[in-house]
Design a protein around this motif. Structure first.
Motif, PDB file in Angstrom:
ATOM      1  N   ALA A 295       0.832  -1.212   0.000  1.00  0.00           N
ATOM      2  CA  ALA A 295       0.000   0.000   0.000  1.00  0.00           C
ATOM      3  C   ALA A 295       0.869   1.265   0.000  1.00  0.00           C
ATOM      4  O   ALA A 295       0.542   2.247  -0.667  1.00  0.00           O
TER       5      ALA A 295
ATOM      6  N   GLY B 258       3.948   1.374  -1.136  1.00  0.00           N
ATOM      7  CA  GLY B 258       4.646   1.381  -2.426  1.00  0.00           C
ATOM      8  C   GLY B 258       6.114   1.737  -2.281  1.00  0.00           C
ATOM      9  O   GLY B 258       6.761   1.365  -1.311  1.00  0.00           O
TER      10      GLY B 258
ATOM     11  N   TRP C 219       7.995   2.839   0.943  1.00  0.00           N
ATOM     12  CA  TRP C 219       8.243   1.894   2.039  1.00  0.00           C
ATOM     13  C   TRP C 219       9.737   1.836   2.383  1.00  0.00           C
ATOM     14  O   TRP C 219      10.115   1.794   3.547  1.00  0.00           O
TER      15      TRP C 219
ATOM     16  N   ASP D 215      -3.728  -9.313   0.154  1.00  0.00           N
ATOM     17  CA  ASP D 215      -4.568  -8.314  -0.500  1.00  0.00           C
ATOM     18  C   ASP D 215      -5.984  -8.870  -0.605  1.00  0.00           C
ATOM     19  O   ASP D 215      -6.190 -10.082  -0.673  1.00  0.00           O
TER      20      ASP D 215
ATOM     21  N   VAL E 259      -5.207  -2.877  -1.381  1.00  0.00           N
ATOM     22  CA  VAL E 259      -3.858  -2.340  -1.268  1.00  0.00           C
ATOM     23  C   VAL E 259      -3.639  -1.205  -2.269  1.00  0.00           C
ATOM     24  O   VAL E 259      -3.182  -0.116  -1.919  1.00  0.00           O
ATOM     25  N   THR E 260      -3.995  -1.427  -3.517  1.00  0.00           N
ATOM     26  CA  THR E 260      -3.825  -0.417  -4.561  1.00  0.00           C
ATOM     27  C   THR E 260      -4.709   0.796  -4.290  1.00  0.00           C
ATOM     28  O   THR E 260      -4.315   1.936  -4.524  1.00  0.00           O
TER      29      THR E 260
ATOM     30  N   TYR F   6      -5.472   2.134  -1.512  1.00  0.00           N
ATOM     31  CA  TYR F   6      -4.850   3.022  -0.537  1.00  0.00           C
ATOM     32  C   TYR F   6      -3.562   3.675  -1.062  1.00  0.00           C
ATOM     33  O   TYR F   6      -3.134   4.693  -0.538  1.00  0.00           O
ATOM     34  N   ARG F   7      -2.936   3.078  -2.076  1.00  0.00           N
ATOM     35  CA  ARG F   7      -1.610   3.527  -2.495  1.00  0.00           C
ATOM     36  C   ARG F   7      -1.572   5.000  -2.910  1.00  0.00           C
ATOM     37  O   ARG F   7      -0.676   5.734  -2.505  1.00  0.00           O
ATOM     38  N   ASP F   8      -2.542   5.443  -3.714  1.00  0.00           N
ATOM     39  CA  ASP F   8      -2.541   6.838  -4.173  1.00  0.00           C
ATOM     40  C   ASP F   8      -2.617   7.804  -2.991  1.00  0.00           C
ATOM     41  O   ASP F   8      -1.871   8.776  -2.924  1.00  0.00           O
TER      42      ASP F   8
ATOM     43  N   ASN G 211       0.709   7.659  -1.044  1.00  0.00           N
ATOM     44  CA  ASN G 211       1.791   8.335  -1.766  1.00  0.00           C
ATOM     45  C   ASN G 211       1.661   9.856  -1.673  1.00  0.00           C
ATOM     46  O   ASN G 211       2.645  10.561  -1.467  1.00  0.00           O
TER      47      ASN G 211
END
Length: 191
Positions: A62, A64, A67, A147, A156-157, A159-161, A164
């Motif tokens: 998440a 990316g 980390w 995931d 997971v994806t 939350y990534r934006d 970041n």
């Protein structure tokens, strides 16, 4: 001591089925959880679901590429806060459980596979079924979820934006603080 059933290595689809059926059976019988008792739902998730999730990997995915910038202490805090967020989200879903059923799709898996997608569908009378898939990885003799994909969208994806953006604006500590704040909101019942 482990029961004989759990002492044997369990297939990833067998694990998802056993844990899901176990949790839903408890929820169906527990009027407190059905009535919105989040504390009781969180206890259920803690004991029945958490042991089968790899929160370190989920958090790393998440967060990316950022980390690798986090210190060991920051990584631990991130994983702990992200776990709390996911537990609260899952617990809230359990308290809104009515009479949904879960169907399990055949799992495509070869001998020696260490990364598998287990597909399920949540069926609710009067609504379209919702696809709910679990990505699992093999760790030793056991499988762990890293995931969850809801209606084709990876948790997971998803939350990534946000993660970041937060790291770009406020660094790793800012992301930790954002998760702490979100967890406090959820704890006090604000969506």
């Amino acid at each position: 001591m482990l029961s004989p059933v759990l002492a044997q290595p369990v297939s990833p689809d067998g694990l998802v089925r056993t844990v899901t059926d176990d949790v839903l059976t408890i929820v169906r019988q527990d009027k407190d959880i059905q009535g919105g008792n989040t504390r009781k739902a969180i206890e259920l998730v803690d004991t029945k679901v958490l042991p089968y999730f790899n929160f370190q990997r989920m958090t790393a995915l998440a967060v990316g590429r950022d980390w690798s910038k986090a210190s060991p202490e920051q990584k631990k805090r991130l994983a702990d806060e992200f776990k709390t967020l996911l537990v609260r989200t899952y617990s809230n879903a359990l308290t809104s459980y009515k009479n949904q059923t879960v169907t399990y799709k055949p799992t495509k898996m070869q001998a020696g596979d260490t990364d598998v997608l287990v597909k399920t569908e949540i069926v609710q009378p009067g609504s379209k079924p919702v696809q709910l898939d679990y990505a699992l990885e093999k760790q030793g003799d056991s499988w762990k979820v890293y995931d969850v994909i809801v209606a084709g969208v990876s948790l997971v994806t998803n939350y990534r934006d946000t993660f970041n953006q937060e790291v770009r604006n406020n660094g790793i500590d800012g992301l930790i603080q954002m998760l702490v704040n979100r967890n406090k909101q959820l704890e006090t019942g604000k969506k």
